[in-house]
Enzyme design. Structure first.
Site, mmCIF file in Angstrom:
data_model
loop_
_atom_site.group_PDB
_atom_site.id
_atom_site.type_symbol
_atom_site.label_atom_id
_atom_site.label_comp_id
_atom_site.label_asym_id
_atom_site.label_seq_id
_atom_site.Cartn_x
_atom_site.Cartn_y
_atom_site.Cartn_z
ATOM 1 N N LYS A 1 0.842 -1.205 0.000
ATOM 2 C CA LYS A 1 0.000 0.000 0.000
ATOM 3 C C LYS A 1 0.873 1.249 0.000
ATOM 4 O O LYS A 1 1.890 1.319 0.706
ATOM 5 C CB LYS A 1 -0.912 -0.027 1.220
ATOM 6 N N SER B 1 -9.418 2.216 2.534
ATOM 7 C CA SER B 1 -8.449 2.954 1.756
ATOM 8 C C SER B 1 -7.431 2.061 1.054
ATOM 9 O O SER B 1 -6.652 2.519 0.227
ATOM 10 C CB SER B 1 -7.708 3.925 2.683
ATOM 11 N N SER C 1 -10.469 -0.365 6.672
ATOM 12 C CA SER C 1 -9.813 -0.292 5.368
ATOM 13 C C SER C 1 -9.078 -1.545 4.918
ATOM 14 O O SER C 1 -8.456 -1.551 3.858
ATOM 15 C CB SER C 1 -8.834 0.891 5.345
#
Length: 410
Positions: free
Chosen positions: A62, A131, A155
């Site tokens: 990420k 996210s 998330s």
């Protein structure tokens, strides 16, 4: 999707080289990602470790997690092209195990609520969640066997459910957050995405250096079916998936009973945004002071409102969380795991929202391990959450695997 366990087995028995496994992942990204937008950049070509328990495993990272060989931009033009000098601690651990951090995956700006450009691989007209949108989508699209995300509200669990894959938000601080852009230091948790529960269990056991995580489930696990009524109602489809998972668990030998969480949990659930936003105001103080106009609208408004939070508000919210954690510890003396929905329902249509974390945020605040299990069915994916006591990640995974297997048997 790509099975991490299958790649590990084939590399170990010599039927697949680690280098070929990584090259295949590169080719899949080049072929599939243009339609999905999950991958922002890939690592430069380099020698691939031939040995190690995760040799041949390409990992998505990420874009709020530092990598020394790829830019880390936190989903924001404020950090365009920024190259850390060092890997985050968890990236270093992956390299030590022989894995290749191959791709930086898309995130919402600073892991907030403003959507990224990634689409859901199951239907590009729907959100993949947030996210950790890029990490979930890359695994679901069969580009990568493993990806890292983070969860501050929902998330990890929510995008995994929307994309139809397995994921774990481990116990708080089981995995290091050194080198991860902070939103809320009391909540941020690094999690894993994979094709199956067994895949993420194996990866977590290795990364955390805790082989006991791959332990079997109890013979007759005691499950508490929880609707979290204080969070509002889930969609009918989500409730049907929860019932489907509960009945599968019973067929596998589990004892399932209903659980209504008492008032301290409702107060803790309501306190989560105060803890999160009070800390975000401080964690992103420089960005807010120097680049407020460059922040996306939802995050900018969130930080605007957070300026009015007081230390007294924050302390009261932390006390509410502490009281609920103590009561949760007592609750787990009678049950092995809690079973609840992973999301309000299926992935919402359109890309203007990442979905709703209201069925995730209590458990993030509690710091307990949460595993999402895909539930088979027609239409866009649905998932259920298996939640265990703090530090009992192995039990959460074992029961999740039991439910996953029972659902597959029908």
């Amino acid at each position: 999707m790509i099975s991490l366990l299958d790649i590990c087995a084939r590399v170990t028995d010599g039927s697949l080289s680690a280098a070929d496994a990584i090259q295949t992942a590169r080719e899949r990204i080049a072929e599939r990602d243009p339609a999905i937008g999950a991958v922002l950049r890939t690592a430069p070509e380099a020698a691939v470790p031939a040995r190690g328990p995760l040799a041949g495993i390409a990992v998505g990272i990420k874009d709020i997690i530092d990598t020394a060989d790829m830019a880390t931009e936190s989903g924001s033009a404020i950090y365009a092209g920024w190259r850390p000098r060092a890997d985050a601690a968890i990236v270093s651990r992956l390299r030590a195990l022989g894995a290749v951090p191959l791709a930086k995956t898309a995130t919402t700006a600073f892991a907030g609520l403003d959507p990224a450009a990634t689409v859901n691989p199951r239907d590009p007209g729907h959100t993949p969640g947030g996210s950790s949108s890029g990490s979930a989508a890359a695994v679901a699209a069969g580009m990568l066997p493993l990806a890292l995300g983070t969860q501050t509200g929902g998330s990890v669990i929510r995008p995994a459910a929307f994309c139809g894959i397995a994921a774990i938000k481990p116990s708080f601080r089981l995995l290091p957050t050194v080198g991860v852009k902070t939103f809320s230091w009391a909540l941020d948790t690094v999690g894993l995405f994979g094709a199956s529960v067994a895949d993420i269990a194996h990866a977590l056991a290795l990364i955390a250096d805790r082989p006991g995580i791959e332990a079997p489930a109890p013979e007759r696990p005691r499950l508490a079916l929880c609707l979290q009524d204080f969070a509002g109602s889930a969609d009918a489809d989500a409730l049907a998936a929860l019932d489907q998972a509960a009945r599968a668990a019973e067929r596998a030998g589990a004892v399932v009973r209903d659980l209504v969480l008492p008032d301290p949990f409702a107060r803790a659930w309501a306190a989560h945004p105060t803890v999160q936003d009070f800390e975000a105001r401080q964690a992103l103080a420089w960005e807010y002071a120097e680049h407020r106009a460059a922040l996306p609208p939802v995050l900018r408004g969130q930080l605007d409102r957070a300026q009015d939070l007081s230390a007294a508000d924050y302390d009261a919210a932390r006390r509410a969380a502490h009281r609920a954690r103590r009561q949760l510890k007592e609750l787990f003396s009678d049950v092995d795991a809690i079973l609840t929905v992973s999301s309000v329902g299926r992935a919402p249509k359109g890309l203007g929202s990442t979905g709703d974390a209201r069925f995730n945020r209590l458990w993030t605040l509690m710091g307990v391990p949460c595993v999402t299990v895909p539930v088979p069915g027609d239409g866009l994916p649905l998932g259920v959450q298996v939640i265990a006591r703090f530090g009992d990640d192995g039990r959460a995974l074992a029961i999740a695997w039991m439910i996953e297997a029972a659902l597959a048997r029908g």
